[in-house]
Design a protein around this motif. Sequence first.
Motif, PDB file in Angstrom:
ATOM      1  N   MET A   1       0.848  -1.194   0.000  1.00  0.00           N
ATOM      2  CA  MET A   1       0.000   0.000   0.000  1.00  0.00           C
ATOM      3  C   MET A   1       0.884   1.245   0.000  1.00  0.00           C
ATOM      4  O   MET A   1       1.891   1.292   0.694  1.00  0.00           O
ATOM      5  N   ARG A   2       0.484   2.237  -0.784  1.00  0.00           N
ATOM      6  CA  ARG A   2       1.279   3.451  -0.860  1.00  0.00           C
ATOM      7  C   ARG A   2       1.138   4.297   0.395  1.00  0.00           C
ATOM      8  O   ARG A   2       0.056   4.429   0.959  1.00  0.00           O
ATOM      9  N   GLY A   3       2.270   4.887   0.781  1.00  0.00           N
ATOM     10  CA  GLY A   3       2.296   5.803   1.908  1.00  0.00           C
ATOM     11  C   GLY A   3       2.493   7.228   1.425  1.00  0.00           C
ATOM     12  O   GLY A   3       2.123   7.578   0.301  1.00  0.00           O
ATOM     13  N   PRO A   4       3.131   8.053   2.238  1.00  0.00           N
ATOM     14  CA  PRO A   4       3.310   9.459   1.876  1.00  0.00           C
ATOM     15  C   PRO A   4       4.287   9.648   0.721  1.00  0.00           C
ATOM     16  O   PRO A   4       5.199   8.850   0.519  1.00  0.00           O
ATOM     17  N   LEU A   5       4.079  10.726  -0.030  1.00  0.00           N
ATOM     18  CA  LEU A   5       5.007  11.142  -1.076  1.00  0.00           C
ATOM     19  C   LEU A   5       5.882  12.237  -0.481  1.00  0.00           C
ATOM     20  O   LEU A   5       5.402  13.314  -0.124  1.00  0.00           O
ATOM     21  N   VAL A   6       7.181  11.953  -0.339  1.00  0.00           N
ATOM     22  CA  VAL A   6       8.105  12.832   0.380  1.00  0.00           C
ATOM     23  C   VAL A   6       8.969  13.591  -0.632  1.00  0.00           C
ATOM     24  O   VAL A   6       9.541  12.984  -1.542  1.00  0.00           O
ATOM     25  N   ARG A   7       9.073  14.882  -0.449  1.00  0.00           N
ATOM     26  CA  ARG A   7       9.919  15.702  -1.318  1.00  0.00           C
ATOM     27  C   ARG A   7      11.297  15.812  -0.674  1.00  0.00           C
ATOM     28  O   ARG A   7      11.431  16.260   0.470  1.00  0.00           O
ATOM     29  N   VAL A   8      12.343  15.385  -1.397  1.00  0.00           N
ATOM     30  CA  VAL A   8      13.706  15.341  -0.867  1.00  0.00           C
ATOM     31  C   VAL A   8      14.637  16.052  -1.841  1.00  0.00           C
ATOM     32  O   VAL A   8      14.312  16.230  -3.021  1.00  0.00           O
ATOM     33  N   ALA A   9      15.819  16.435  -1.345  1.00  0.00           N
ATOM     34  CA  ALA A   9      16.782  17.128  -2.207  1.00  0.00           C
ATOM     35  C   ALA A   9      18.194  16.831  -1.760  1.00  0.00           C
ATOM     36  O   ALA A   9      18.450  16.478  -0.603  1.00  0.00           O
ATOM     37  N   THR A  10      19.136  16.993  -2.685  1.00  0.00           N
ATOM     38  CA  THR A  10      20.556  17.002  -2.380  1.00  0.00           C
ATOM     39  C   THR A  10      21.128  18.304  -2.916  1.00  0.00           C
ATOM     40  O   THR A  10      20.749  18.755  -4.009  1.00  0.00           O
ATOM     41  N   TYR A  11      22.047  18.908  -2.133  1.00  0.00           N
ATOM     42  CA  TYR A  11      22.490  20.260  -2.475  1.00  0.00           C
ATOM     43  C   TYR A  11      23.923  20.463  -1.994  1.00  0.00           C
ATOM     44  O   TYR A  11      24.182  20.464  -0.791  1.00  0.00           O
ATOM     45  N   ILE A 200      20.303  11.360  -6.737  1.00  0.00           N
ATOM     46  CA  ILE A 200      19.388  10.809  -5.740  1.00  0.00           C
ATOM     47  C   ILE A 200      18.974   9.413  -6.196  1.00  0.00           C
ATOM     48  O   ILE A 200      18.535   9.235  -7.341  1.00  0.00           O
ATOM     49  N   TRP A 201      19.148   8.422  -5.328  1.00  0.00           N
ATOM     50  CA  TRP A 201      18.626   7.081  -5.545  1.00  0.00           C
ATOM     51  C   TRP A 201      17.739   6.711  -4.366  1.00  0.00           C
ATOM     52  O   TRP A 201      18.005   7.123  -3.216  1.00  0.00           O
ATOM     53  N   THR A 202      16.701   5.929  -4.597  1.00  0.00           N
ATOM     54  CA  THR A 202      15.840   5.480  -3.500  1.00  0.00           C
ATOM     55  C   THR A 202      15.485   4.004  -3.682  1.00  0.00           C
ATOM     56  O   THR A 202      15.515   3.460  -4.787  1.00  0.00           O
ATOM     57  N   ARG A 203      15.171   3.390  -2.568  1.00  0.00           N
ATOM     58  CA  ARG A 203      14.614   2.046  -2.543  1.00  0.00           C
ATOM     59  C   ARG A 203      13.354   2.066  -1.700  1.00  0.00           C
ATOM     60  O   ARG A 203      13.211   2.910  -0.830  1.00  0.00           O
ATOM     61  N   PRO A 204      12.438   1.111  -1.961  1.00  0.00           N
ATOM     62  CA  PRO A 204      12.454   0.047  -2.963  1.00  0.00           C
ATOM     63  C   PRO A 204      12.478   0.595  -4.391  1.00  0.00           C
ATOM     64  O   PRO A 204      12.196   1.759  -4.623  1.00  0.00           O
ATOM     65  N   ARG A 205      12.842  -0.267  -5.329  1.00  0.00           N
ATOM     66  CA  ARG A 205      12.850   0.131  -6.732  1.00  0.00           C
ATOM     67  C   ARG A 205      11.471   0.661  -7.126  1.00  0.00           C
ATOM     68  O   ARG A 205      10.451   0.114  -6.735  1.00  0.00           O
ATOM     69  N   GLY A 206      11.482   1.705  -7.904  1.00  0.00           N
ATOM     70  CA  GLY A 206      10.226   2.302  -8.345  1.00  0.00           C
ATOM     71  C   GLY A 206       9.675   3.353  -7.406  1.00  0.00           C
ATOM     72  O   GLY A 206       8.659   3.984  -7.712  1.00  0.00           O
ATOM     73  N   SER A 207      10.349   3.577  -6.275  1.00  0.00           N
ATOM     74  CA  SER A 207       9.831   4.556  -5.310  1.00  0.00           C
ATOM     75  C   SER A 207      10.248   5.985  -5.636  1.00  0.00           C
ATOM     76  O   SER A 207       9.744   6.934  -5.043  1.00  0.00           O
ATOM     77  N   LEU A 208      11.182   6.145  -6.573  1.00  0.00           N
ATOM     78  CA  LEU A 208      11.600   7.479  -6.994  1.00  0.00           C
ATOM     79  C   LEU A 208      10.669   7.925  -8.120  1.00  0.00           C
ATOM     80  O   LEU A 208      10.719   7.401  -9.234  1.00  0.00           O
ATOM     81  N   VAL A 209       9.838   8.914  -7.821  1.00  0.00           N
ATOM     82  CA  VAL A 209       8.763   9.283  -8.733  1.00  0.00           C
ATOM     83  C   VAL A 209       9.213  10.325  -9.742  1.00  0.00           C
ATOM     84  O   VAL A 209       8.849  10.289 -10.910  1.00  0.00           O
ATOM     85  N   ALA A 235       6.135   3.412   1.257  1.00  0.00           N
ATOM     86  CA  ALA A 235       5.114   2.386   1.417  1.00  0.00           C
ATOM     87  C   ALA A 235       4.753   2.276   2.886  1.00  0.00           C
ATOM     88  O   ALA A 235       5.586   2.516   3.763  1.00  0.00           O
ATOM     89  N   THR A 236       3.527   1.897   3.175  1.00  0.00           N
ATOM     90  CA  THR A 236       3.076   1.806   4.568  1.00  0.00           C
ATOM     91  C   THR A 236       3.488   0.509   5.231  1.00  0.00           C
ATOM     92  O   THR A 236       3.191   0.280   6.387  1.00  0.00           O
ATOM     93  N   ALA A 237       4.224  -0.334   4.509  1.00  0.00           N
ATOM     94  CA  ALA A 237       4.595  -1.653   5.046  1.00  0.00           C
ATOM     95  C   ALA A 237       5.852  -1.634   5.890  1.00  0.00           C
ATOM     96  O   ALA A 237       6.362  -2.659   6.270  1.00  0.00           O
ATOM     97  N   ALA A 238       6.376  -0.440   6.200  1.00  0.00           N
ATOM     98  CA  ALA A 238       7.614  -0.355   6.982  1.00  0.00           C
ATOM     99  C   ALA A 238       7.419   0.571   8.175  1.00  0.00           C
ATOM    100  O   ALA A 238       7.921   1.683   8.211  1.00  0.00           O
ATOM    101  N   PRO A 239       6.644   0.124   9.205  1.00  0.00           N
ATOM    102  CA  PRO A 239       6.388   0.993  10.352  1.00  0.00           C
ATOM    103  C   PRO A 239       7.645   1.248  11.153  1.00  0.00           C
ATOM    104  O   PRO A 239       8.532   0.403  11.235  1.00  0.00           O
ATOM    105  N   ALA A 240       7.714   2.416  11.778  1.00  0.00           N
ATOM    106  CA  ALA A 240       8.862   2.756  12.611  1.00  0.00           C
ATOM    107  C   ALA A 240       8.860   1.913  13.872  1.00  0.00           C
ATOM    108  O   ALA A 240       7.822   1.677  14.491  1.00  0.00           O
ATOM    109  N   SER A 241      10.041   1.453  14.263  1.00  0.00           N
ATOM    110  CA  SER A 241      10.176   0.680  15.486  1.00  0.00           C
ATOM    111  C   SER A 241      10.096   1.606  16.692  1.00  0.00           C
ATOM    112  O   SER A 241      10.650   2.707  16.677  1.00  0.00           O
TER     113      SER A 241
END
Length: 255
Positions: A1-11, A200-209, A235-241
């Motif tokens: 299931m999809r979770g939040p869409l996060v805006r990130v940057a490198t600078y 910028i690279w992200t995982r899981p694959r396909g998570s970089l929109v 994704a919502t499948a990785a809750p914080a511990s």
Amino acid sequence: MRGPLVRVATYNVHRCIGTDGRGDPARVAEVVSELQCGLVGLQEVDNTPGDTPTSRQLEYLAQATGMTGVPGLRIIQRWGHYGNALLTRHRVLGVRRHDLSVSWREPRGALDVDLEIEGIECRVIVTHLGLTPGERRHQMRKILALVAETPVEEPLALLGDINEWLPVGRPLRWMHALFGRPPSVRSFPSFLPMFALDRIWTRPRGSLVEVSAFRSPVARLASDHLPVVAHWQLATAAPASPRTEFPAVRAGSAR
């Protein structure tokens, strides 16, 4: 299931020295605010102690943007102290700092941070690789070993100035094989971008929109690099511990 869409940057902020040769952290803070990101990986942040207009830049940038500043390893050179850093609006769970230096070459490091983003635990690595091919290969192997610690289905982002001028360089090929091949956007030099040094690279694959260079007028002036911005689909499948919040470095009073 999809979770939040996060805006990130490198600078790469180039010690807040702009293309006009003037050091002005306020311009960099303006760019960071314009980005409207929840987290921004920074390179070449000058953290030289003192009360000059360009000292303690991470403290200033955190205060000016209302974000939390997490410093990386401090690199000491003849012109001052600088290194990687992370600015974030999310809860910091843990911080690790890795030395990627190669013999007599300029010291390098990776800042490795666990964040909680809307209840999801994420790992963010910020780095700045060396200027020679041999350095970059050595450093990227170390980063690949760090990435291998995190299961492929868990959220991880790698942000940095990779310093790879050629699109066929081995460090890029290794990262593309591991993460997938994200769009290559030109970010250097900021006044006429020709090279895709900032990645910028992200995982899981396909998570970089989406990936783009941020080209506002002040961004073209504030540093010799443009920020690179992406949307990261969690994704919502990785809750914080459950854990105690890490006491992150926060800004003091603004200068």
